[in-house]
Design a protein around this motif. Sequence first.
Motif, PDB file in Angstrom:
ATOM      1  N   ALA A 192       0.966  -1.419   0.011  1.00  0.00           N
ATOM      2  CA  ALA A 192      -0.002   0.008  -0.150  1.00  0.00           C
ATOM      3  C   ALA A 192       0.986   1.272   0.111  1.00  0.00           C
ATOM      4  N   MET A 193       2.087   1.165   0.823  1.00  0.00           N
ATOM      5  CA  MET A 193       2.814   2.314   0.901  1.00  0.00           C
ATOM      6  C   MET A 193       3.501   2.555  -0.622  1.00  0.00           C
ATOM      7  N   ILE A 194       3.825   1.524  -1.037  1.00  0.00           N
ATOM      8  CA  ILE A 194       4.314   1.706  -2.267  1.00  0.00           C
ATOM      9  C   ILE A 194       3.417   2.372  -3.226  1.00  0.00           C
ATOM     10  N   THR A 195       2.137   1.682  -3.503  1.00  0.00           N
ATOM     11  CA  THR A 195       1.213   2.135  -4.380  1.00  0.00           C
ATOM     12  C   THR A 195       0.883   3.650  -4.325  1.00  0.00           C
ATOM     13  N   HIS A 196       0.765   3.910  -2.792  1.00  0.00           N
ATOM     14  CA  HIS A 196       0.507   5.623  -2.595  1.00  0.00           C
ATOM     15  C   HIS A 196       1.545   6.611  -2.767  1.00  0.00           C
ATOM     16  N   GLY A 197       2.851   5.882  -2.487  1.00  0.00           N
ATOM     17  CA  GLY A 197       3.927   6.554  -2.786  1.00  0.00           C
ATOM     18  C   GLY A 197       4.110   7.093  -4.497  1.00  0.00           C
ATOM     19  N   ARG A 198       3.856   5.809  -5.259  1.00  0.00           N
ATOM     20  CA  ARG A 198       3.983   6.315  -6.499  1.00  0.00           C
ATOM     21  C   ARG A 198       2.870   7.077  -7.065  1.00  0.00           C
ATOM     22  N   ARG A 199       1.979   7.208  -6.336  1.00  0.00           N
ATOM     23  CA  ARG A 199       1.002   8.304  -6.798  1.00  0.00           C
ATOM     24  C   ARG A 199       1.364   9.677  -6.225  1.00  0.00           C
ATOM     25  N   GLY A 200       2.045   9.718  -5.314  1.00  0.00           N
ATOM     26  CA  GLY A 200       2.277  11.242  -4.448  1.00  0.00           C
ATOM     27  C   GLY A 200       1.360  11.390  -3.485  1.00  0.00           C
ATOM     28  N   GLU A 201       0.724  10.135  -2.937  1.00  0.00           N
ATOM     29  CA  GLU A 201      -0.317  10.327  -1.967  1.00  0.00           C
ATOM     30  C   GLU A 201       0.527  10.243  -0.780  1.00  0.00           C
ATOM     31  N   HIS A 202       1.267  11.136  -0.238  1.00  0.00           N
ATOM     32  CA  HIS A 202       2.214  10.852   0.794  1.00  0.00           C
ATOM     33  C   HIS A 202       1.579  10.807   2.399  1.00  0.00           C
ATOM     34  N   ARG A 203       0.289  11.412   2.410  1.00  0.00           N
ATOM     35  CA  ARG A 203      -0.383  11.264   3.493  1.00  0.00           C
ATOM     36  C   ARG A 203      -0.869   9.802   3.758  1.00  0.00           C
ATOM     37  N   PHE A 204      -1.347   9.049   2.864  1.00  0.00           N
ATOM     38  CA  PHE A 204      -1.750   7.909   2.763  1.00  0.00           C
ATOM     39  C   PHE A 204      -0.305   6.984   3.026  1.00  0.00           C
ATOM     40  N   VAL A 205       0.640   7.349   2.682  1.00  0.00           N
ATOM     41  CA  VAL A 205       1.893   6.574   2.956  1.00  0.00           C
ATOM     42  C   VAL A 205       1.883   6.414   4.462  1.00  0.00           C
ATOM     43  N   ALA A 206       1.885   7.935   4.856  1.00  0.00           N
ATOM     44  CA  ALA A 206       2.036   7.808   6.519  1.00  0.00           C
ATOM     45  C   ALA A 206       0.961   7.048   7.332  1.00  0.00           C
ATOM     46  N   LEU A 207      -0.300   7.362   6.817  1.00  0.00           N
ATOM     47  CA  LEU A 207      -1.196   6.469   7.452  1.00  0.00           C
ATOM     48  C   LEU A 207      -0.866   4.942   7.352  1.00  0.00           C
ATOM     49  N   ASN A 208      -0.568   4.259   6.111  1.00  0.00           N
ATOM     50  CA  ASN A 208      -0.245   3.083   6.022  1.00  0.00           C
ATOM     51  C   ASN A 208       1.107   2.570   7.036  1.00  0.00           C
ATOM     52  N   LEU A 209       2.010   3.501   7.344  1.00  0.00           N
ATOM     53  CA  LEU A 209       3.154   3.344   8.054  1.00  0.00           C
ATOM     54  C   LEU A 209       2.608   3.005   9.265  1.00  0.00           C
ATOM     55  N   VAL A 210       1.658   3.803   9.899  1.00  0.00           N
ATOM     56  CA  VAL A 210       1.148   3.859  11.311  1.00  0.00           C
ATOM     57  C   VAL A 210       0.500   2.418  11.306  1.00  0.00           C
ATOM     58  N   TYR A 211      -0.315   1.917  10.435  1.00  0.00           N
ATOM     59  CA  TYR A 211      -0.964   0.439  10.337  1.00  0.00           C
ATOM     60  C   TYR A 211       0.028  -0.440  10.401  1.00  0.00           C
ATOM     61  N   LEU A 212       1.304  -0.171   9.699  1.00  0.00           N
ATOM     62  CA  LEU A 212       2.170  -1.230   9.663  1.00  0.00           C
ATOM     63  C   LEU A 212       2.996  -1.280  11.183  1.00  0.00           C
ATOM     64  N   ALA A 213       3.144  -0.136  11.610  1.00  0.00           N
ATOM     65  CA  ALA A 213       3.722  -0.105  12.998  1.00  0.00           C
ATOM     66  C   ALA A 213       3.008  -0.804  14.019  1.00  0.00           C
ATOM     67  N   LEU A 214       1.665  -0.829  14.014  1.00  0.00           N
ATOM     68  CA  LEU A 214       0.552  -1.458  14.958  1.00  0.00           C
ATOM     69  C   LEU A 214       0.963  -3.058  14.637  1.00  0.00           C
ATOM     70  N   ALA A 215       0.805  -3.328  13.266  1.00  0.00           N
ATOM     71  CA  ALA A 215       1.134  -4.674  12.881  1.00  0.00           C
ATOM     72  C   ALA A 215       2.358  -5.367  13.398  1.00  0.00           C
ATOM     73  N   ALA A 216       3.469  -4.455  13.374  1.00  0.00           N
ATOM     74  CA  ALA A 216       4.705  -5.154  13.696  1.00  0.00           C
ATOM     75  C   ALA A 216       4.879  -5.234  15.109  1.00  0.00           C
ATOM     76  N   PHE A 217       4.214  -4.340  15.752  1.00  0.00           N
ATOM     77  CA  PHE A 217       4.186  -4.456  17.298  1.00  0.00           C
ATOM     78  C   PHE A 217       3.450  -5.543  17.554  1.00  0.00           C
ATOM     79  N   ILE A 218       2.358  -5.908  17.059  1.00  0.00           N
ATOM     80  CA  ILE A 218       1.434  -7.168  17.492  1.00  0.00           C
ATOM     81  C   ILE A 218       2.557  -8.832  17.256  1.00  0.00           C
TER      82      ILE A 218
END
Length: 127
Positions: A89-115
Motif C-alpha cells: 500500500a505504501m509503494i502504491t500510494h507513494g508512486r501516486r504522490g499520496e504521501h498522507r496515505f503513505v504515512a497512514l499506512n506506516l502507522v498501520y504497519l507499525a501496529l502490525a509489527a508491534f503485534i
Amino acid sequence: MNVALWVAAWLLAAVALLGGVTKAFVPKERLAAAEGGGWTADVGTGFVKTLGVLELLAAAGLLLPAALGVAPVLVPVTAVCWVLLMIGAMITHGRRGEHRFVALNLVYLALAAFIAWGHFGPEPFTG
C-alpha cells in the motif's frame, strides 16, 4: 504488555474490517472517485475485491484465534501478513504522490509489527 497487544489488535482489526467491507462491497468506480482510492482505477475489479476479502480475513485473524483459544499463533502470522500488505500500500500510494496515505499506512504497519513482535517475541498471546 498483553493489554497493549489486545488494544493494538482491536484497532488494527477495526481498520481491516472497514477497509475490507469498503473494497469488497463498494463499486470500484465509487472507490476510484474517493480520496486515496484513485489506485483502484488502475487495477481490475477482481483485484480490489480480493484485497477486500483479505482485509476481512485479517480482521478475523487478528482477534478470533486468540479470543477463541484456537491456534493463537495465527494472530502474529496475520500481523506479519498485514505488514506485507502495508508495504504494498505504501509503494502504491507513494508512486501516486499520496504521501498522507503513505504515512497512514506506516502507522498501520507499525501496529502490525508491534503485534507480531509482541507475540512472536516476549509475550505469548493469552485471552
